[in-house]
Design a protein around this motif. Structure first.
Motif, mmCIF file in Angstrom:
data_model
loop_
_atom_site.group_PDB
_atom_site.id
_atom_site.type_symbol
_atom_site.label_atom_id
_atom_site.label_comp_id
_atom_site.label_asym_id
_atom_site.label_seq_id
_atom_site.Cartn_x
_atom_site.Cartn_y
_atom_site.Cartn_z
ATOM 1 N N THR A 176 0.848 -1.178 0.000
ATOM 2 C CA THR A 176 0.000 0.000 0.000
ATOM 3 C C THR A 176 0.889 1.235 0.000
ATOM 4 O O THR A 176 1.734 1.389 0.879
ATOM 5 N N VAL A 177 0.710 2.070 -0.985
ATOM 6 C CA VAL A 177 1.486 3.304 -1.042
ATOM 7 C C VAL A 177 0.528 4.479 -1.217
ATOM 8 O O VAL A 177 -0.676 4.301 -1.381
ATOM 9 N N TYR A 178 1.082 5.661 -1.155
ATOM 10 C CA TYR A 178 0.247 6.861 -1.255
ATOM 11 C C TYR A 178 0.748 7.720 -2.399
ATOM 12 O O TYR A 178 1.948 7.954 -2.524
ATOM 13 N N ALA A 179 -0.180 8.146 -3.236
ATOM 14 C CA ALA A 179 0.200 9.044 -4.322
ATOM 15 C C ALA A 179 0.165 10.471 -3.804
ATOM 16 O O ALA A 179 -0.693 10.842 -3.009
ATOM 17 N N LEU A 180 1.108 11.261 -4.275
ATOM 18 C CA LEU A 180 1.238 12.618 -3.766
ATOM 19 C C LEU A 180 0.255 13.545 -4.470
ATOM 20 O O LEU A 180 0.604 14.327 -5.327
ATOM 21 N N SER A 181 -1.009 13.388 -4.118
ATOM 22 C CA SER A 181 -1.972 14.395 -4.536
ATOM 23 C C SER A 181 -2.452 15.005 -3.229
ATOM 24 O O SER A 181 -1.996 14.617 -2.174
ATOM 25 N N ASN A 182 -3.339 15.925 -3.305
ATOM 26 C CA ASN A 182 -3.802 16.496 -2.041
ATOM 27 C C ASN A 182 -5.298 16.302 -1.889
ATOM 28 O O ASN A 182 -6.049 16.847 -2.661
ATOM 29 N N PRO A 183 -5.816 15.559 -0.942
ATOM 30 C CA PRO A 183 -5.091 14.757 0.049
ATOM 31 C C PRO A 183 -4.483 13.515 -0.582
ATOM 32 O O PRO A 183 -4.875 13.125 -1.681
ATOM 33 N N ARG A 184 -3.546 12.919 0.142
ATOM 34 C CA ARG A 184 -2.856 11.744 -0.410
ATOM 35 C C ARG A 184 -3.838 10.636 -0.737
ATOM 36 O O ARG A 184 -4.791 10.401 0.000
ATOM 37 N N ARG A 185 -3.561 9.983 -1.835
ATOM 38 C CA ARG A 185 -4.477 8.960 -2.300
ATOM 39 C C ARG A 185 -3.848 7.597 -2.068
ATOM 40 O O ARG A 185 -2.680 7.381 -2.374
ATOM 41 N N VAL A 186 -4.641 6.690 -1.524
ATOM 42 C CA VAL A 186 -4.116 5.348 -1.277
ATOM 43 C C VAL A 186 -4.066 4.575 -2.588
ATOM 44 O O VAL A 186 -5.024 4.577 -3.352
ATOM 45 N N VAL A 187 -2.937 3.955 -2.838
ATOM 46 C CA VAL A 187 -2.805 3.119 -4.023
ATOM 47 C C VAL A 187 -2.346 1.746 -3.563
ATOM 48 O O VAL A 187 -1.364 1.632 -2.849
ATOM 49 N N VAL A 188 -3.106 0.728 -3.941
ATOM 50 C CA VAL A 188 -2.663 -0.631 -3.646
ATOM 51 C C VAL A 188 -1.981 -1.164 -4.899
ATOM 52 O O VAL A 188 -2.543 -1.144 -5.986
ATOM 53 N N VAL A 189 -0.748 -1.590 -4.706
ATOM 54 C CA VAL A 189 0.037 -2.012 -5.859
ATOM 55 C C VAL A 189 -0.461 -3.350 -6.367
ATOM 56 O O VAL A 189 -0.516 -4.326 -5.625
ATOM 57 N N ARG A 190 -0.836 -3.381 -7.630
ATOM 58 C CA ARG A 190 -1.183 -4.676 -8.230
ATOM 59 C C ARG A 190 -0.010 -5.176 -9.048
ATOM 60 O O ARG A 190 0.410 -6.307 -8.924
ATOM 61 N N ASP A 191 0.448 -4.266 -9.870
ATOM 62 C CA ASP A 191 1.555 -4.647 -10.734
ATOM 63 C C ASP A 191 2.660 -3.609 -10.568
ATOM 64 O O ASP A 191 2.467 -2.442 -10.928
ATOM 65 N N PRO A 192 3.791 -4.002 -10.022
ATOM 66 C CA PRO A 192 4.857 -3.018 -9.792
ATOM 67 C C PRO A 192 5.316 -2.351 -11.093
ATOM 68 O O PRO A 192 5.877 -1.264 -11.068
ATOM 69 N N ALA A 193 5.061 -2.981 -12.223
ATOM 70 C CA ALA A 193 5.510 -2.401 -13.491
ATOM 71 C C ALA A 193 4.697 -1.171 -13.886
ATOM 72 O O ALA A 193 5.072 -0.444 -14.797
ATOM 73 N N GLU A 194 3.574 -0.964 -13.174
ATOM 74 C CA GLU A 194 2.788 0.231 -13.459
ATOM 75 C C GLU A 194 3.541 1.512 -13.109
ATOM 76 O O GLU A 194 3.233 2.579 -13.610
ATOM 77 N N PHE A 195 4.484 1.356 -12.206
ATOM 78 C CA PHE A 195 5.162 2.548 -11.709
ATOM 79 C C PHE A 195 6.542 2.666 -12.328
ATOM 80 O O PHE A 195 7.167 1.679 -12.694
ATOM 81 N N GLU A 196 6.971 3.891 -12.400
ATOM 82 C CA GLU A 196 8.201 4.148 -13.120
ATOM 83 C C GLU A 196 9.200 4.798 -12.182
ATOM 84 O O GLU A 196 8.840 5.674 -11.384
ATOM 85 N N LEU A 197 10.436 4.342 -12.297
ATOM 86 C CA LEU A 197 11.489 4.927 -11.472
ATOM 87 C C LEU A 197 12.020 6.163 -12.182
ATOM 88 O O LEU A 197 12.522 6.082 -13.291
ATOM 89 N N ARG A 198 11.880 7.296 -11.538
ATOM 90 C CA ARG A 198 12.328 8.530 -12.179
ATOM 91 C C ARG A 198 13.154 9.334 -11.187
ATOM 92 O O ARG A 198 13.035 9.126 -9.981
ATOM 93 N N PRO A 199 13.937 10.259 -11.684
ATOM 94 C CA PRO A 199 14.647 11.135 -10.748
ATOM 95 C C PRO A 199 13.634 11.905 -9.907
ATOM 96 O O PRO A 199 12.612 12.353 -10.429
ATOM 97 N N MET A 200 13.905 12.043 -8.642
ATOM 98 C CA MET A 200 12.945 12.690 -7.754
ATOM 99 C C MET A 200 12.999 14.199 -7.946
ATOM 100 O O MET A 200 14.056 14.811 -7.798
ATOM 101 N N SER A 201 11.866 14.766 -8.266
ATOM 102 C CA SER A 201 11.825 16.208 -8.460
ATOM 103 C C SER A 201 11.864 16.910 -7.107
ATOM 104 O O SER A 201 11.159 16.527 -6.181
ATOM 105 N N ALA A 202 12.692 17.924 -7.024
ATOM 106 C CA ALA A 202 12.794 18.663 -5.765
ATOM 107 C C ALA A 202 11.484 19.371 -5.445
ATOM 108 O O ALA A 202 11.139 19.570 -4.286
ATOM 109 N N TYR A 203 10.741 19.727 -6.480
ATOM 110 C CA TYR A 203 9.456 20.383 -6.246
ATOM 111 C C TYR A 203 8.476 19.423 -5.581
ATOM 112 O O TYR A 203 7.733 19.799 -4.672
ATOM 113 N N ASP A 204 8.488 18.176 -6.070
ATOM 114 C CA ASP A 204 7.572 17.191 -5.491
ATOM 115 C C ASP A 204 7.932 16.905 -4.041
ATOM 116 O O ASP A 204 7.055 16.795 -3.182
ATOM 117 N N GLU A 205 9.233 16.790 -3.790
ATOM 118 C CA GLU A 205 9.658 16.525 -2.423
ATOM 119 C C GLU A 205 9.283 17.707 -1.530
ATOM 120 O O GLU A 205 8.880 17.540 -0.386
#
Lengths: 263, 163
Positions: A176-205
């Motif tokens: 179970t992870v949370y997407a960074l929207s406001n308010p945070r949205r619960v996401v249950v991972v079904r397929d890890p390939a749905e998500f992409e590894l990207r450089p972390m934006s300083a704005y998002d952090e």
């Protein structure tokens, strides 16, 4: 209805052609011009009692004991984004700057790391790019050794965090992870390939941390619960300030004021 | 044309429903056109930063634009941006003299309007358009000048991100 009878009643013919012509011309024209106006505004809610908005006094001593004001301040310099409040500072987010260019002549898009005093060349023609072709500035967070931190993003380009709000770099099915929207949205991972590894934006952090701060002070309700001061160095580009403002508004800090960092 | 003379009703296009649709589209487009089109005018070679803001510009009184080469007040050039950059950064309360002059003039006009009853009060609203490659230093000086004259309600113009 009587009209439905067997006889055909000839309707008086109206010549619709001129009107149709008019519509056919008018609709595309208006469509074009309507799409064109995409300008929005950012409202600065500057504190009224300060008179002149520019609060130079961030690095100068803010009056102590000014009740329970938080004085939340986002600070941006040419290599660091950080968050400070009356009590102290959070660890800085170091960043590397990448610029995305879109060439005017052939619409080539490319992203390069920004180095001061370095001329950016078009990848094919070798032509020097002008600053006006710079479309976006990305700030990629780095660790202390200037290595870019990578983290997971979903397909809506929202950063994934865990329950505590720390960015996650690895998931497996069933997490179970949370997407960074406001308010945070619960996401249950079904397929890890749905998500992409990207450089972390300083704005998002930044947005992530701001949301955490917001959460932490929800009970205490300081007077300036919705206020944030954005402090920048002289050389920081306006574009970055606007992006930080976006992060601040995304984290429910609508009252933005601006300050200058004394260098 | 021989066909038109026949007794059998000819197969004609049903234009009515299409006309209805077009008329509705036309009304809608006309409405959105007039309420957005002219409020903000973009100065030449001024690229606004992209932002997620969705807020539409409201009625504005004054526009200050900072393009790479000129500072404009209501689309009239006031002072070269180079001059703004030249103002020493160490100054704690920097102001741009020519911009101040122009703003004061506009402010006086607004006060006059209030006196005549055309406006309720001096709102001190200003929309600031700044090129996205401008440094914070310039922005700060311009904002400080606006604030000193009395334009405290500042808005930044940005480009909405296309989603």
């Amino acid at each position: 209805m009587k009209v439905g009878g067997g006889k055909r009643i000839a309707a008086p013919d109206q010549d619709m052609k001129p009107f149709m012509n008019l519509l056919v011309v008018l609709v595309p024209m208006l469509l074009l011009s309507a799409e064109f106006a995409k300008i929005a505004i950012i409202d600065l809610k500057l504190p009224e009692n300060r008179g002149s908005q520019t609060n130079t006094a961030v690095t100068a001593q803010p009056d102590e004991d000014k009740s329970n004001k938080l004085l939340l301040t986002a600070i941006i310099t040419d290599s660091v984004v950080t968050l400070g409040a009356k009590g102290g500072f959070l660890p800085s987010i170091f960043y590397k700057e990448y610029h995305k260019y879109v060439a005017k002549d052939d619409n080539t898009e490319f992203t390069v790391e920004y180095k001061p005093n370095d001329k950016v060349k078009h990848p094919k023609s070798g032509r020097e790019m002008s600053v006006h072709e710079r479309y976006d500035i990305f700030l990629y967070s780095t660790d202390e050794n200037r290595n870019i931190i990578k983290t997971l993003y979903n397909k809506y380009s929202e950063m994934l965090t865990d329950l505590e709000g720390n960015p996650v770099a690895q998931v497996k099915a069933g997490d179970t992870v949370y997407a960074l929207s406001n308010p945070r949205r619960v996401v249950v991972v079904r397929d890890p390939a749905e998500f992409e590894l990207r450089p972390m934006s300083a704005y998002d952090e930044m947005k992530n941390r701001l949301m955490k701060v917001k959460e932490r002070f929800r009970e205490a309700q300081p007077e300036d619960f919705d206020d944030i001061i954005i402090a920048a160095e002289n050389e920081v580009l306006y574009d970055k300030i606007v992006q930080i403002m976006d992060a601040a508004r995304g984290a429910e800090y609508p009252n933005i004021s601006i300050a200058k960092l004394r260098s | 044309m021989a066909r038109g003379r026949k007794k059998v009703p000819e197969a004609s296009l049903m234009l009515t429903s299409m006309m209805d649709m077009f008329t509705i589209i036309l009304c809608f487009l006309l409405k959105s056109y007039s309420s957005e089109g002219t409020l903000l005018t973009n100065a030449d070679n001024l690229v606004l930063p992209n932002s997620a803001s969705k807020k539409k510009p409201q009625e504005v009184n004054l526009q200050v634009a900072v393009s790479p080469d000129m500072v404009l007040v209501d689309n009239k050039p006031v002072t070269p941006t180079e001059d703004v950059k030249r103002i020493p950064q160490e100054q704690s309360d920097p102001e741009v003299p020519k911009l101040k002059e122009a703003l004061q003039k506009a402010y006086a006009q607004e006060e006059e309007m209030v006196r005549l009853g055309a406006l309720n009060r001096v709102e001190g609203k200003v929309v600031i358009q700044v090129d996205k490659n401008m440094s914070f230093d310039v922005l700060y000086k311009v904002m400080n000048t606006c604030g000193k004259v009395g334009y405290n309600a500042m808005n930044f113009a940005v480009m909405g991100r296309e989603e």
